[in-house]
Design a protein around this motif. Sequence first.
Motif, PDB file in Angstrom:
ATOM      1  N   PRO A 166      16.171  -0.184  27.499  1.00 24.26           N
ATOM      2  CA  PRO A 166      15.638   0.982  27.975  1.00 24.26           C
ATOM      3  C   PRO A 166      17.078   1.790  27.397  1.00 24.26           C
ATOM      4  O   PRO A 166      16.844   3.207  26.728  1.00 24.26           O
ATOM      5  N   ASP A 167      17.847   1.894  28.551  1.00 19.06           N
ATOM      6  CA  ASP A 167      19.011   2.532  27.696  1.00 19.06           C
ATOM      7  C   ASP A 167      19.820   3.073  26.225  1.00 19.06           C
ATOM      8  O   ASP A 167      20.331   3.952  26.324  1.00 19.06           O
ATOM      9  N   ALA A 168      19.263   2.381  25.668  1.00 13.67           N
ATOM     10  CA  ALA A 168      20.409   1.877  24.037  1.00 13.67           C
ATOM     11  C   ALA A 168      19.096   2.004  22.781  1.00 13.67           C
ATOM     12  O   ALA A 168      19.000   2.505  21.663  1.00 13.67           O
ATOM     13  N   GLN A 169      17.677   2.028  23.473  1.00 14.41           N
ATOM     14  CA  GLN A 169      16.681   2.348  21.734  1.00 14.41           C
ATOM     15  C   GLN A 169      16.444   3.363  22.161  1.00 14.41           C
ATOM     16  O   GLN A 169      16.127   3.673  20.784  1.00 14.41           O
ATOM     17  N   SER A 170      17.102   4.659  22.139  1.00 17.28           N
ATOM     18  CA  SER A 170      17.196   5.992  21.306  1.00 17.28           C
ATOM     19  C   SER A 170      18.333   6.381  20.056  1.00 17.28           C
ATOM     20  O   SER A 170      18.386   6.701  19.637  1.00 17.28           O
ATOM     21  N   ARG A 171      19.382   5.059  20.144  1.00 20.59           N
ATOM     22  CA  ARG A 171      20.271   4.607  19.250  1.00 20.59           C
ATOM     23  C   ARG A 171      19.924   3.548  17.823  1.00 20.59           C
ATOM     24  O   ARG A 171      20.974   4.368  16.930  1.00 20.59           O
ATOM     25  N   TYR A 172      18.519   3.724  17.844  1.00 18.04           N
ATOM     26  CA  TYR A 172      17.859   3.010  16.905  1.00 18.04           C
ATOM     27  C   TYR A 172      16.589   4.424  15.574  1.00 18.04           C
ATOM     28  O   TYR A 172      15.804   5.159  17.264  1.00 18.04           O
ATOM     29  N   VAL A 173      16.614   4.691  14.579  1.00 14.70           N
ATOM     30  CA  VAL A 173      15.815   5.585  14.083  1.00 14.70           C
ATOM     31  C   VAL A 173      15.395   4.477  12.820  1.00 14.70           C
ATOM     32  O   VAL A 173      15.974   4.493  12.205  1.00 14.70           O
ATOM     33  N   ALA A 174      13.512   4.450  13.165  1.00 12.34           N
ATOM     34  CA  ALA A 174      13.358   4.507  12.464  1.00 12.34           C
ATOM     35  C   ALA A 174      12.875   4.573  10.639  1.00 12.34           C
ATOM     36  O   ALA A 174      13.557   5.832  10.910  1.00 12.34           O
ATOM     37  N   ALA A 175      12.859   3.989   9.704  1.00 12.95           N
ATOM     38  CA  ALA A 175      13.064   4.439   8.370  1.00 12.95           C
ATOM     39  C   ALA A 175      11.843   5.635   8.293  1.00 12.95           C
ATOM     40  O   ALA A 175      12.028   6.829   7.930  1.00 12.95           O
ATOM     41  N   ASP A 176      10.891   5.624   8.919  1.00  7.52           N
ATOM     42  CA  ASP A 176       9.843   6.453   8.837  1.00  7.52           C
ATOM     43  C   ASP A 176       9.815   7.411   9.774  1.00  7.52           C
ATOM     44  O   ASP A 176       8.873   8.479  10.495  1.00  7.52           O
ATOM     45  N   ALA A 177      10.631   7.378  10.665  1.00  2.64           N
ATOM     46  CA  ALA A 177      11.229   8.653  11.790  1.00  2.64           C
ATOM     47  C   ALA A 177      11.707   9.097  11.599  1.00  2.64           C
ATOM     48  O   ALA A 177      12.644  10.120  12.421  1.00  2.64           O
ATOM     49  N   PHE A 178      12.489   9.115  10.516  1.00  2.51           N
ATOM     50  CA  PHE A 178      14.086   9.668  10.588  1.00  2.51           C
ATOM     51  C   PHE A 178      13.363  11.013   9.932  1.00  2.51           C
ATOM     52  O   PHE A 178      14.154  11.991  10.840  1.00  2.51           O
ATOM     53  N   ALA A 179      12.622  11.320   9.046  1.00  5.39           N
ATOM     54  CA  ALA A 179      12.210  12.986   8.764  1.00  5.39           C
ATOM     55  C   ALA A 179      12.098  14.196  10.545  1.00  5.39           C
ATOM     56  O   ALA A 179      12.693  15.297  10.428  1.00  5.39           O
ATOM     57  N   ALA A 180      10.902  13.425  11.555  1.00 10.43           N
ATOM     58  CA  ALA A 180      10.416  13.630  12.070  1.00 10.43           C
ATOM     59  C   ALA A 180      12.089  14.414  13.289  1.00 10.43           C
ATOM     60  O   ALA A 180      12.434  15.234  13.949  1.00 10.43           O
ATOM     61  N   TRP A 181      13.165  13.027  13.440  1.00 13.51           N
ATOM     62  CA  TRP A 181      14.305  13.006  14.053  1.00 13.51           C
ATOM     63  C   TRP A 181      15.145  14.485  13.362  1.00 13.51           C
ATOM     64  O   TRP A 181      15.700  14.404  14.158  1.00 13.51           O
ATOM     65  N   LEU A 182      15.591  13.547  12.331  1.00 14.50           N
ATOM     66  CA  LEU A 182      16.624  15.028  11.816  1.00 14.50           C
ATOM     67  C   LEU A 182      15.800  16.249  11.625  1.00 14.50           C
ATOM     68  O   LEU A 182      16.652  17.240  12.471  1.00 14.50           O
ATOM     69  N   ASP A 183      14.955  16.802  11.409  1.00 11.09           N
ATOM     70  CA  ASP A 183      14.869  18.289  12.256  1.00 11.09           C
ATOM     71  C   ASP A 183      15.088  18.647  13.799  1.00 11.09           C
ATOM     72  O   ASP A 183      15.283  19.777  13.874  1.00 11.09           O
ATOM     73  N   VAL A 184      14.740  17.359  14.468  1.00 13.51           N
ATOM     74  CA  VAL A 184      15.098  17.891  15.757  1.00 13.51           C
ATOM     75  C   VAL A 184      17.183  17.940  15.841  1.00 13.51           C
ATOM     76  O   VAL A 184      16.776  18.850  16.416  1.00 13.51           O
ATOM     77  N   HIS A 185      17.570  16.871  15.303  1.00 16.25           N
ATOM     78  CA  HIS A 185      18.442  16.551  15.534  1.00 16.25           C
ATOM     79  C   HIS A 185      19.523  17.060  15.058  1.00 16.25           C
ATOM     80  O   HIS A 185      20.744  18.344  15.571  1.00 16.25           O
ATOM     81  N   ARG A 186      19.291  18.101  13.674  1.00 17.32           N
ATOM     82  CA  ARG A 186      19.870  19.138  13.359  1.00 17.32           C
ATOM     83  C   ARG A 186      19.829  20.600  13.566  1.00 17.32           C
ATOM     84  O   ARG A 186      21.025  21.331  13.448  1.00 17.32           O
TER      85      ARG A 186
END
Length: 553
Positions: A490-510
């Motif tokens: 559970p404490d490591a699951q945030s270290r993985y980004v699925a391909a279909d979720a990358f755009a949304a993840w990028l929008d937040v983290h950049r």
Amino acid sequence: MRTGTKTALLLALFALYYLVPIEFRALWQPDETRYAEISREMLFSDSFIVPHFFDLRYFEKPVAGYWINNLGQLLFGHTNFGVRAGAIFSTTLSAVLIYWLGRQMFASRKIALTGSVIFLTSLLVYSIGTYAVLDPILLLWLVSAMCSYWLTVQAMTSQQRLRGYVLLGAACAMGFMTKGFLALAVPVLAIMPWAIWQHRFGELLRWGPLTVMVAVLLSAPWALAINHQEGDFWHYFFWVEHIQRFAESNAQHKAPFWYYLPVLLAGCLPWLGLLPGSLLAAWRQRNQQAGACYLLSWVLLPLLFFSIARGKLPTYILPCFAPLALLMANYAYSGSVQVMKAFKVNGWINFLFGVVTTLVLLVAIAPWGLAHRPVYASNETLSVMCGALAFIGWGVMGWLSRKPASDRWQLAALCPLMLALLVGFAIPQKVRDSKQPQSFISVVHDRLANSRYLLADNPGVASAVAWELQRSDINFYDAKGELQYGLSYPDAQSRYVAADAFAAWLDVHRRQGKVSLVLMLGSDGIMPDAHLPPPDDVYRQGRLVYYGYDAAP
């Protein structure tokens, strides 16, 4: 030739094989970069109980091999040599033990020294012994175990026998903490049949519990400590890494029963011509020479065990080359007519190997070669010449070693020398671009170092990035690979980004800083432009691609 001169020549030969070329060979992914990074993280965190990889739990191997690698990086720093120093030290110490064992078995300094030289210059031993993996470290403990038992065989008093069995337990404990239960299986498989054959099984039963007790006592502190810190370590390590890898239908690296035959033959170069005669001679002497029978058992029983196992890798049979080297050396000095023929055959094998590989290189896989897709690119003439020179040197030494007069057969030890010195310069660019990512990382180093977030889709490449930048906070895009178990916590699951979720993840983290993504393309080399948001910066080198996304607050 004087003893001092011989010693100087041997030290020079060792330096040319095991010291001089090492820093000039880039680290290979995934193995070398993985073990480099795990050991670096262990040193950085001062946590020497639980192995971590990218700060994730990594339970594939125990801890003692990383301890040896830690020493290499402590002594020689953040260098390629420092990463490989543990493997080199272990291989060297194994050769010293082989020398000791040869002196004890055959009462001959010449046989013992030749056995060590054959061992160090055998192709498989040299290839793995200068490569930063755990197998050379395991080899050291297995050779130590077999030498320790031979010490008990020679014991004249109970005190000497006690010392031998205690050392055997210590070697088994260190082997177990390096690569697990395999370190216990190999000595048992090799020693048990020989002890029964020599009517020493009763002694083994009487003293064996002492060995087991020593092994348990030495390994228990770490075993209990890791169980306390990570309660599921032993479940994963035993069932997944041992049972599934070696026995179950879904075992990793599945291969047919005969897989190790070509590995054994190629690995024995440049001494292959001595292999059949040495094995046959040992079998014929099994009733007269206890030492030769012991070495034969050490070769054949582990080889049979690994052949039966479903999962196979060339490195698994590395322990078989220690006894083989002594059997070959003993056979070489037996003085029989067959040995003289074997020397000549060995010379011809090396000569033909050098000639054939040179022709394949120049006629087939060079840029001007006959292959439909040459391995080398049109601008890699220098690399082709380095490769050709390496194998020409092999063939020349093979030709010179054909005549056994004045011990010329020993020139076979020089056959791989040019290959050892030049292999780092002869590797094709397309191989370097996929398997040796250090040159790629050096180009984009500053861009990676200045990134708030780093992602990669390949653990091997990611470990090279982490080691070069000395930072372990790599996230993983699209693929988990060998990190699947560590990423499942559970404490490591945030270290993985699925391909279909990358755009949304990028929008937040950049919004928090620059984002860098390192990709390993497939063998077709197709860029993933359609699947990713347009980057602000792109750099490609072969199959490796850097995508940079600037901060967008």
